[in-house]
Design a protein around this motif. Structure first.
Motif, PDB file in Angstrom:
ATOM      1  N   GLN A   2      63.727  54.464  67.206  1.00  0.00           N
ATOM      2  CA  GLN A   2      64.818  54.404  66.231  1.00  0.00           C
ATOM      3  C   GLN A   2      64.591  53.271  65.229  1.00  0.00           C
ATOM      4  O   GLN A   2      65.018  53.359  64.076  1.00  0.00           O
ATOM      5  CB  GLN A   2      66.159  54.243  66.949  1.00  0.00           C
ATOM      6  N   SER A   3      63.894  52.214  65.662  1.00  0.00           N
ATOM      7  CA  SER A   3      63.552  51.129  64.735  1.00  0.00           C
ATOM      8  C   SER A   3      62.612  51.635  63.653  1.00  0.00           C
ATOM      9  O   SER A   3      62.729  51.273  62.478  1.00  0.00           O
ATOM     10  CB  SER A   3      62.891  49.974  65.502  1.00  0.00           C
ATOM     11  N   SER A  11      73.205  59.202  55.546  1.00  0.00           N
ATOM     12  CA  SER A  11      73.736  59.919  56.708  1.00  0.00           C
ATOM     13  C   SER A  11      72.807  59.757  57.906  1.00  0.00           C
ATOM     14  O   SER A  11      73.248  59.517  59.037  1.00  0.00           O
ATOM     15  CB  SER A  11      73.893  61.404  56.374  1.00  0.00           C
ATOM     16  N   ALA A  12      71.494  59.876  57.650  1.00  0.00           N
ATOM     17  CA  ALA A  12      70.507  59.710  58.717  1.00  0.00           C
ATOM     18  C   ALA A  12      70.514  58.284  59.253  1.00  0.00           C
ATOM     19  O   ALA A  12      70.252  58.045  60.435  1.00  0.00           O
ATOM     20  CB  ALA A  12      69.124  60.082  58.210  1.00  0.00           C
ATOM     21  N   LEU A  13      70.842  57.337  58.377  1.00  0.00           N
ATOM     22  CA  LEU A  13      70.899  55.933  58.791  1.00  0.00           C
ATOM     23  C   LEU A  13      72.003  55.717  59.824  1.00  0.00           C
ATOM     24  O   LEU A  13      71.835  54.970  60.805  1.00  0.00           O
ATOM     25  CB  LEU A  13      71.129  55.051  57.560  1.00  0.00           C
ATOM     26  N   ILE A  14      73.129  56.374  59.619  1.00  0.00           N
ATOM     27  CA  ILE A  14      74.243  56.267  60.574  1.00  0.00           C
ATOM     28  C   ILE A  14      73.839  56.846  61.927  1.00  0.00           C
ATOM     29  O   ILE A  14      74.104  56.268  62.989  1.00  0.00           O
ATOM     30  CB  ILE A  14      75.481  56.990  60.018  1.00  0.00           C
ATOM     31  N   ILE A  15      73.142  57.998  61.885  1.00  0.00           N
ATOM     32  CA  ILE A  15      72.694  58.640  63.131  1.00  0.00           C
ATOM     33  C   ILE A  15      71.692  57.749  63.856  1.00  0.00           C
ATOM     34  O   ILE A  15      71.745  57.577  65.079  1.00  0.00           O
ATOM     35  CB  ILE A  15      72.084  60.017  62.819  1.00  0.00           C
ATOM     36  N   ALA A  16      70.744  57.151  63.087  1.00  0.00           N
ATOM     37  CA  ALA A  16      69.749  56.266  63.694  1.00  0.00           C
ATOM     38  C   ALA A  16      70.429  55.049  64.330  1.00  0.00           C
ATOM     39  O   ALA A  16      70.026  54.591  65.409  1.00  0.00           O
ATOM     40  CB  ALA A  16      68.737  55.836  62.644  1.00  0.00           C
ATOM     41  N   GLN A  17      71.462  54.542  63.667  1.00  0.00           N
ATOM     42  CA  GLN A  17      72.191  53.391  64.206  1.00  0.00           C
ATOM     43  C   GLN A  17      72.884  53.738  65.524  1.00  0.00           C
ATOM     44  O   GLN A  17      72.841  52.974  66.499  1.00  0.00           O
ATOM     45  CB  GLN A  17      73.219  52.912  63.185  1.00  0.00           C
ATOM     46  N   GLN A  18      73.494  54.900  65.557  1.00  0.00           N
ATOM     47  CA  GLN A  18      74.184  55.327  66.778  1.00  0.00           C
ATOM     48  C   GLN A  18      73.189  55.558  67.919  1.00  0.00           C
ATOM     49  O   GLN A  18      73.446  55.180  69.072  1.00  0.00           O
ATOM     50  CB  GLN A  18      74.970  56.617  66.497  1.00  0.00           C
ATOM     51  N   THR A  42      70.383  50.968  73.580  1.00  0.00           N
ATOM     52  CA  THR A  42      70.674  49.609  74.084  1.00  0.00           C
ATOM     53  C   THR A  42      71.697  49.666  75.210  1.00  0.00           C
ATOM     54  O   THR A  42      71.671  48.848  76.135  1.00  0.00           O
ATOM     55  CB  THR A  42      71.202  48.708  72.953  1.00  0.00           C
ATOM     56  N   LYS A  43      72.593  50.662  75.156  1.00  0.00           N
ATOM     57  CA  LYS A  43      73.602  50.821  76.206  1.00  0.00           C
ATOM     58  C   LYS A  43      72.929  51.193  77.533  1.00  0.00           C
ATOM     59  O   LYS A  43      73.358  50.751  78.618  1.00  0.00           O
ATOM     60  CB  LYS A  43      74.605  51.915  75.791  1.00  0.00           C
TER      61      LYS A  43
END
Length: 448
Positions: free
Chosen positions: A17-18, A417-424, A430-431
């Motif tokens: 994701q990074s 939009s893809a940035l939001i998905i990558a962040q999630q 990490t969870k």
């Protein structure tokens, strides 16, 4: 899968994701960069330690990896530029560029690494080279013969500084209009001389004289009137010779034949060819023997648009014209313009233009496999295929739009939009790490 394996898998997810986050941020940062091609990210699953003859992978660690995908073949929008030398490619072609100027005087400069780019924001630098906003120098083909427009087969950096007008190496003298009268039958009066000037590659002037004289009238078997044309020069230490018999239609005045024979056989002109080749021999300023070819154009067979006879006595004789000019006759150099076929035209103050080169474009079998480097440029790779370099429109390169540049292919709406998905997705991975850590802490606490 063990807790440790879960942590390892989650870490690979974080790394993947990074990579996606990095590609998206780079796309967004270059949303206004001319010729930039936005990348996308694909993910692939990895399975380790797979058991033979088993559908289960008990205790084996899975992971994910991100793959950056280039989209060099994606077409950007053409946008108006403030630079008249800017160019946008509509098609798959790329500009040929180098990091420093290259010319035929140095084999090292010619053999330097060649790059390819879609950044067509070119301008003239202080040395006259066409360079884009990323600092790459545009390469093209030089014109080696002004008469034929022949191009060099070697790419060199385009330089437009202090261009000197080059006289045509094979000029044409055209005779258009009356050369005599079809009704004046007196040999002594039915003559005229016409003189024009041609220029050699050193801008030196040479005079060519055309002497017309009445020979014979039409007969009962034909309606042709014959005139003799002698080609010579009044210049000293020079020579040009040619005697031709020209037959005209007595009624219309149209030219019919041009021959070395008085009877008109083996005509040198036809309905498709009007040029007669000649050679001017002279002694140059260094006292060396030299020569230059030129063409004499008397018109097409059956035409009255070239040399013709008047039906009245004593017509006004038309002076021959030539496309040969010296550098002093075209005025001073004012700059260049690029045409849609990539031809680079030098402009002069009295309205004349002259082709000095042509832009070259290159295509590859797989442009998406080129190696990306800084400055919206690419290097050739074996997986991209052999570079196919030629003129605009060749090898599927496409066409040019001058005065425009190609915008970045970044789609801000899609990338945000893809940035939001990558962040999630990053947060979810990490969870997993924190949850696995809690499980390990619980396991360790069992001993206490």
């Amino acid at each position: 899968m063990s807790v440790f394996n879960a942590i390892s898998t989650a870490v690979s997810g974080i790394n993947a994701q990074s990579t996606a986050f990095s590609n998206l941020s780079n796309n967004i940062a270059n949303s206004q960069t001319v010729g930039y091609k936005a990348d996308s990210t694909a993910f692939q699953d990895f399975v380790s330690g797979q058991l033979i003859n088993s559908s289960r992978n008990e205790g084996n660690s899975d992971s994910v990896a991100a793959v950056t995908i280039q989209h060099v073949d994606k077409q950007g929008t053409a946008t108006v530029s403030n630079d008249s030398l800017a160019m946008s490619i509509d098609g798959s072609g790329l500009f040929n560029v180098t990091k420093s100027p290259s010319d035929t005087s140095s084999s090292a400069s010619l053999n330097q690494t060649r790059y390819y780019t879609r950044n067509g924001e070119f301008y003239e630098d202080k040395n006259g080279y066409l360079v884009n906003t990323s600092g790459y120098y545009l390469s093209g083909y030089k014109v080696t013969d002004q008469s034929t427009g022949t191009l060099s087969n070697q790419l060199t950096s385009v330089n437009v500084a202090n261009v000197q007008y080059s006289p045509i190496s094979n000029p044409t003298i055209s005779v258009k209009g009356y050369v005599g009268s079809s009704v004046d039958k007196t040999t002594s009066t039915s003559t005229n001389s016409q003189t024009t000037t041609i220029y050699d590659s050193n801008n030196d002037a040479h005079n060519v004289k055309l002497d017309w004289s009445y020979m014979s009238d039409s007969t009962t078997t034909n309606n042709l009137q014959t005139w003799k044309l002698d080609v010579s020069t009044p210049d000293t230490n020079s020579s040009v010779s040619g005697t031709y018999y020209v037959q005209f239609d007595s009624t219309t005045g149209a030219i019919q034949t041009v021959s070395k024979s008085e009877d008109g056989t083996n005509s040198l002109i036809s309905t498709t060819n009007s040029s007669i080749p000649l050679t001017f021999n002279y002694t140059d300023l260094q006292s060396q023997s030299a020569s230059m070819p030129f063409q004499l154009n008397l018109g097409l067979q059956g035409s009255t648009s070239g040399a013709t006879l008047s039906s009245s006595t004593g017509p006004v004789i038309t002076t021959p014209t030539t496309d040969s000019k010296s550098s002093s006759q075209v005025g001073s150099y004012t700059g260049v313009e690029i045409q849609s076929d990539g031809t680079i035209m030098a402009k002069f103050s009295l309205g004349d233009t002259q082709a000095i080169g042509q832009v070259a474009l290159t295509n590859f079998a797989s442009v998406n496999n080129l190696q990306e480097v800084s400055g919206q440029a690419y290097l050739a790779t074996p997986s991209a295929g052999t570079p196919q370099t030629g003129l605009v429109g060749e090898n599927g390169t496409g066409s040019l739009t001058v005065g425009y540049t190609e915008s970045s292919t970044t789609d801000l709406t899609s990338d945000l939009s893809a940035l939001i998905i990558a962040q999630q997705a990053y947060t979810a991975n990490t969870k997993i790490v924190t949850t696995a850590s809690e499980l390990l802490q619980t396991t360790i606490a069992m001993k206490q």
